[in-house]
Design a protein around this motif. Structure first.
Motif, PDB file in Angstrom:
ATOM      1  N   THR A 105       6.820   1.813   3.565  1.00 12.09           N
ATOM      2  CA  THR A 105       7.074   1.691   4.990  1.00 12.09           C
ATOM      3  C   THR A 105       5.885   0.988   5.619  1.00 12.09           C
ATOM      4  O   THR A 105       4.754   1.294   5.303  1.00 12.09           O
ATOM      5  N   HIS A 106       6.156   0.079   6.499  1.00  7.74           N
ATOM      6  CA  HIS A 106       5.096  -0.668   7.174  1.00  7.74           C
ATOM      7  C   HIS A 106       5.062  -0.261   8.633  1.00  7.74           C
ATOM      8  O   HIS A 106       6.085  -0.238   9.301  1.00  7.74           O
ATOM      9  N   LYS A 107       3.863   0.093   9.121  1.00  8.57           N
ATOM     10  CA  LYS A 107       3.689   0.437  10.526  1.00  8.57           C
ATOM     11  C   LYS A 107       2.917  -0.699  11.185  1.00  8.57           C
ATOM     12  O   LYS A 107       1.707  -0.791  11.024  1.00  8.57           O
ATOM     13  N   PRO A 108       3.603  -1.602  11.910  1.00  7.06           N
ATOM     14  CA  PRO A 108       2.946  -2.778  12.484  1.00  7.06           C
ATOM     15  C   PRO A 108       1.770  -2.448  13.397  1.00  7.06           C
ATOM     16  O   PRO A 108       0.822  -3.204  13.473  1.00  7.06           O
ATOM     17  N   ILE A 109       1.796  -1.327  14.073  1.00  6.34           N
ATOM     18  CA  ILE A 109       0.750  -1.015  15.044  1.00  6.34           C
ATOM     19  C   ILE A 109      -0.583  -0.761  14.353  1.00  6.34           C
ATOM     20  O   ILE A 109      -1.618  -1.262  14.762  1.00  6.34           O
ATOM     21  N   ASP A 110      -0.585   0.017  13.270  1.00  6.11           N
ATOM     22  CA  ASP A 110      -1.854   0.351  12.636  1.00  6.11           C
ATOM     23  C   ASP A 110      -2.146  -0.467  11.383  1.00  6.11           C
ATOM     24  O   ASP A 110      -3.188  -0.303  10.762  1.00  6.11           O
ATOM     25  N   GLY A 111      -1.253  -1.374  10.986  1.00  3.23           N
ATOM     26  CA  GLY A 111      -1.508  -2.266   9.859  1.00  3.23           C
ATOM     27  C   GLY A 111      -1.504  -1.610   8.499  1.00  3.23           C
ATOM     28  O   GLY A 111      -2.091  -2.141   7.568  1.00  3.23           O
ATOM     29  N   ILE A 112      -0.868  -0.451   8.372  1.00  2.72           N
ATOM     30  CA  ILE A 112      -0.815   0.247   7.093  1.00  2.72           C
ATOM     31  C   ILE A 112       0.548   0.026   6.446  1.00  2.72           C
ATOM     32  O   ILE A 112       1.575   0.141   7.095  1.00  2.72           O
ATOM     33  N   VAL A 113       0.533  -0.309   5.158  1.00  2.00           N
ATOM     34  CA  VAL A 113       1.763  -0.401   4.377  1.00  2.00           C
ATOM     35  C   VAL A 113       1.764   0.782   3.424  1.00  2.00           C
ATOM     36  O   VAL A 113       0.762   1.041   2.744  1.00  2.00           O
ATOM     37  N   TYR A 114       2.870   1.510   3.386  1.00  2.00           N
ATOM     38  CA  TYR A 114       3.002   2.663   2.501  1.00  2.00           C
ATOM     39  C   TYR A 114       3.917   2.297   1.345  1.00  2.00           C
ATOM     40  O   TYR A 114       5.040   1.873   1.552  1.00  2.00           O
ATOM     41  N   ALA A 115       3.425   2.446   0.122  1.00  2.00           N
ATOM     42  CA  ALA A 115       4.228   2.225  -1.078  1.00  2.00           C
ATOM     43  C   ALA A 115       4.509   3.590  -1.688  1.00  2.00           C
ATOM     44  O   ALA A 115       3.600   4.411  -1.847  1.00  2.00           O
ATOM     45  N   ILE A 116       5.775   3.844  -2.022  1.00  2.00           N
ATOM     46  CA  ILE A 116       6.195   5.141  -2.550  1.00  2.00           C
ATOM     47  C   ILE A 116       6.614   4.976  -4.009  1.00  2.00           C
ATOM     48  O   ILE A 116       7.505   4.183  -4.308  1.00  2.00           O
ATOM     49  N   ALA A 117       5.957   5.723  -4.889  1.00  2.00           N
ATOM     50  CA  ALA A 117       6.315   5.707  -6.313  1.00  2.00           C
ATOM     51  C   ALA A 117       7.041   7.011  -6.630  1.00  2.00           C
ATOM     52  O   ALA A 117       6.541   8.089  -6.332  1.00  2.00           O
ATOM     53  N   THR A 118       8.210   6.901  -7.218  1.00  2.18           N
ATOM     54  CA  THR A 118       8.990   8.098  -7.561  1.00  2.18           C
ATOM     55  C   THR A 118       8.797   8.507  -9.016  1.00  2.18           C
ATOM     56  O   THR A 118       9.291   9.544  -9.432  1.00  2.18           O
ATOM     57  N   ALA A 133       7.029  12.521  -5.714  1.00  2.00           N
ATOM     58  CA  ALA A 133       6.782  11.152  -5.251  1.00  2.00           C
ATOM     59  C   ALA A 133       5.333  11.058  -4.811  1.00  2.00           C
ATOM     60  O   ALA A 133       4.737  12.047  -4.386  1.00  2.00           O
ATOM     61  N   TRP A 134       4.777   9.839  -4.926  1.00  2.00           N
ATOM     62  CA  TRP A 134       3.384   9.622  -4.570  1.00  2.00           C
ATOM     63  C   TRP A 134       3.323   8.446  -3.611  1.00  2.00           C
ATOM     64  O   TRP A 134       3.964   7.417  -3.828  1.00  2.00           O
ATOM     65  N   VAL A 135       2.549   8.618  -2.554  1.00  2.00           N
ATOM     66  CA  VAL A 135       2.492   7.616  -1.497  1.00  2.00           C
ATOM     67  C   VAL A 135       1.107   6.974  -1.487  1.00  2.00           C
ATOM     68  O   VAL A 135       0.087   7.664  -1.493  1.00  2.00           O
ATOM     69  N   PHE A 136       1.114   5.651  -1.472  1.00  2.00           N
ATOM     70  CA  PHE A 136      -0.112   4.868  -1.456  1.00  2.00           C
ATOM     71  C   PHE A 136      -0.182   4.106  -0.135  1.00  2.00           C
ATOM     72  O   PHE A 136       0.774   3.434   0.240  1.00  2.00           O
ATOM     73  N   ALA A 137      -1.300   4.228   0.562  1.00  2.00           N
ATOM     74  CA  ALA A 137      -1.502   3.538   1.835  1.00  2.00           C
ATOM     75  C   ALA A 137      -2.373   2.318   1.587  1.00  2.00           C
ATOM     76  O   ALA A 137      -3.480   2.435   1.064  1.00  2.00           O
ATOM     77  N   LEU A 138      -1.850   1.141   1.949  1.00  2.00           N
ATOM     78  CA  LEU A 138      -2.568  -0.121   1.765  1.00  2.00           C
ATOM     79  C   LEU A 138      -2.923  -0.695   3.129  1.00  2.00           C
ATOM     80  O   LEU A 138      -2.064  -0.784   4.013  1.00  2.00           O
ATOM     81  N   THR A 139      -4.184  -1.076   3.301  1.00  2.64           N
ATOM     82  CA  THR A 139      -4.628  -1.727   4.534  1.00  2.64           C
ATOM     83  C   THR A 139      -5.312  -3.039   4.182  1.00  2.64           C
ATOM     84  O   THR A 139      -5.669  -3.271   3.034  1.00  2.64           O
ATOM     85  N   GLY A 140      -5.489  -3.887   5.169  1.00  2.00           N
ATOM     86  CA  GLY A 140      -6.190  -5.155   4.965  1.00  2.00           C
ATOM     87  C   GLY A 140      -5.371  -6.184   4.212  1.00  2.00           C
ATOM     88  O   GLY A 140      -5.927  -7.022   3.517  1.00  2.00           O
ATOM     89  N   LEU A 141      -4.058  -6.153   4.358  1.00  2.00           N
ATOM     90  CA  LEU A 141      -3.188  -7.132   3.697  1.00  2.00           C
ATOM     91  C   LEU A 141      -3.051  -8.372   4.563  1.00  2.00           C
ATOM     92  O   LEU A 141      -3.150  -8.309   5.789  1.00  2.00           O
ATOM     93  N   THR A 159      -6.216  -9.272   0.292  1.00  2.65           N
ATOM     94  CA  THR A 159      -7.377  -9.997   0.801  1.00  2.65           C
ATOM     95  C   THR A 159      -8.622  -9.258   0.304  1.00  2.65           C
ATOM     96  O   THR A 159      -8.513  -8.150  -0.236  1.00  2.65           O
ATOM     97  N   PRO A 160      -9.808  -9.816   0.522  1.00  6.26           N
ATOM     98  CA  PRO A 160     -11.023  -9.079   0.157  1.00  6.26           C
ATOM     99  C   PRO A 160     -11.176  -7.767   0.935  1.00  6.26           C
ATOM    100  O   PRO A 160     -11.917  -6.880   0.526  1.00  6.26           O
ATOM    101  N   ASP A 161     -10.474  -7.642   2.067  1.00  8.02           N
ATOM    102  CA  ASP A 161     -10.560  -6.435   2.892  1.00  8.02           C
ATOM    103  C   ASP A 161      -9.522  -5.374   2.518  1.00  8.02           C
ATOM    104  O   ASP A 161      -9.483  -4.315   3.146  1.00  8.02           O
ATOM    105  N   THR A 162      -8.681  -5.646   1.518  1.00  8.54           N
ATOM    106  CA  THR A 162      -7.635  -4.698   1.144  1.00  8.54           C
ATOM    107  C   THR A 162      -8.254  -3.395   0.631  1.00  8.54           C
ATOM    108  O   THR A 162      -9.206  -3.417  -0.153  1.00  8.54           O
ATOM    109  N   GLN A 163      -7.693  -2.285   1.108  1.00 11.35           N
ATOM    110  CA  GLN A 163      -8.100  -0.960   0.654  1.00 11.35           C
ATOM    111  C   GLN A 163      -6.849  -0.163   0.332  1.00 11.35           C
ATOM    112  O   GLN A 163      -5.812  -0.333   0.979  1.00 11.35           O
ATOM    113  N   VAL A 164      -6.956   0.726  -0.672  1.00 13.65           N
ATOM    114  CA  VAL A 164      -5.817   1.539  -1.096  1.00 13.65           C
ATOM    115  C   VAL A 164      -6.249   2.995  -1.222  1.00 13.65           C
ATOM    116  O   VAL A 164      -7.294   3.293  -1.798  1.00 13.65           O
TER     117      VAL A 164
END
Length: 112
Positions: free
Chosen positions: A1-14, A87-95, A30-35
């Motif tokens: 799920t992507h939240k445009p306001i805070d720039g976080i993309v959530y990837a869900i692994a089942t 399920a496991w949720v990963f939050a990605l920022t800086g994309l 990008t070099p600023d990507t964090q997970v």
């Protein structure tokens, strides 16, 4: 799920990633990507200790794009430390992209 306001993309692994590496093709890193993995704490007081290591895939993807996406190194966890059993949720920022330009709530499901 992507939240445009805070720039976080959530990837869900089942399914827990094979070899503790989760591969996602959609994110443009990008070099600023964090997970981070939600519910996982690295064990220290430093916020950066909760960040997961990642790298650009070196193999060519199924659609012919080389070095696209991200390989996330998931920590080896014992059953009592795993944040969830289903399920496991990963939050990605800086994309650099908006996951294909969708711009609305989007879910990336991974069945590694």
């Amino acid at each position: 799920t992507h939240k445009p306001i805070d720039g976080i993309v959530y990837a869900i692994a089942t399914i827990w990633p094979k070899g503790n590496v989760l591969h996602l093709e959609a994110p443009n890193i990008t070099p600023d990507t964090q997970v981070k993995m939600l519910g996982f704490e690295g064990g220290g007081n430093d916020e950066n200790e909760d960040l997961l290591l990642w790298m650009t895939p070196s193999a060519e993807s199924d659609n012919g794009n080389k070095n696209k996406g991200i390989d996330i190194f998931v920590p080896s966890l014992t059953p009592d430390l795993v944040p969830c059993q289903h399920a496991w949720v990963f939050a990605l920022t800086g994309l650099a992209n908006d996951i294909g330009g969708i711009g609305h709530d989007t879910t990336i499901l991974s069945d590694v």
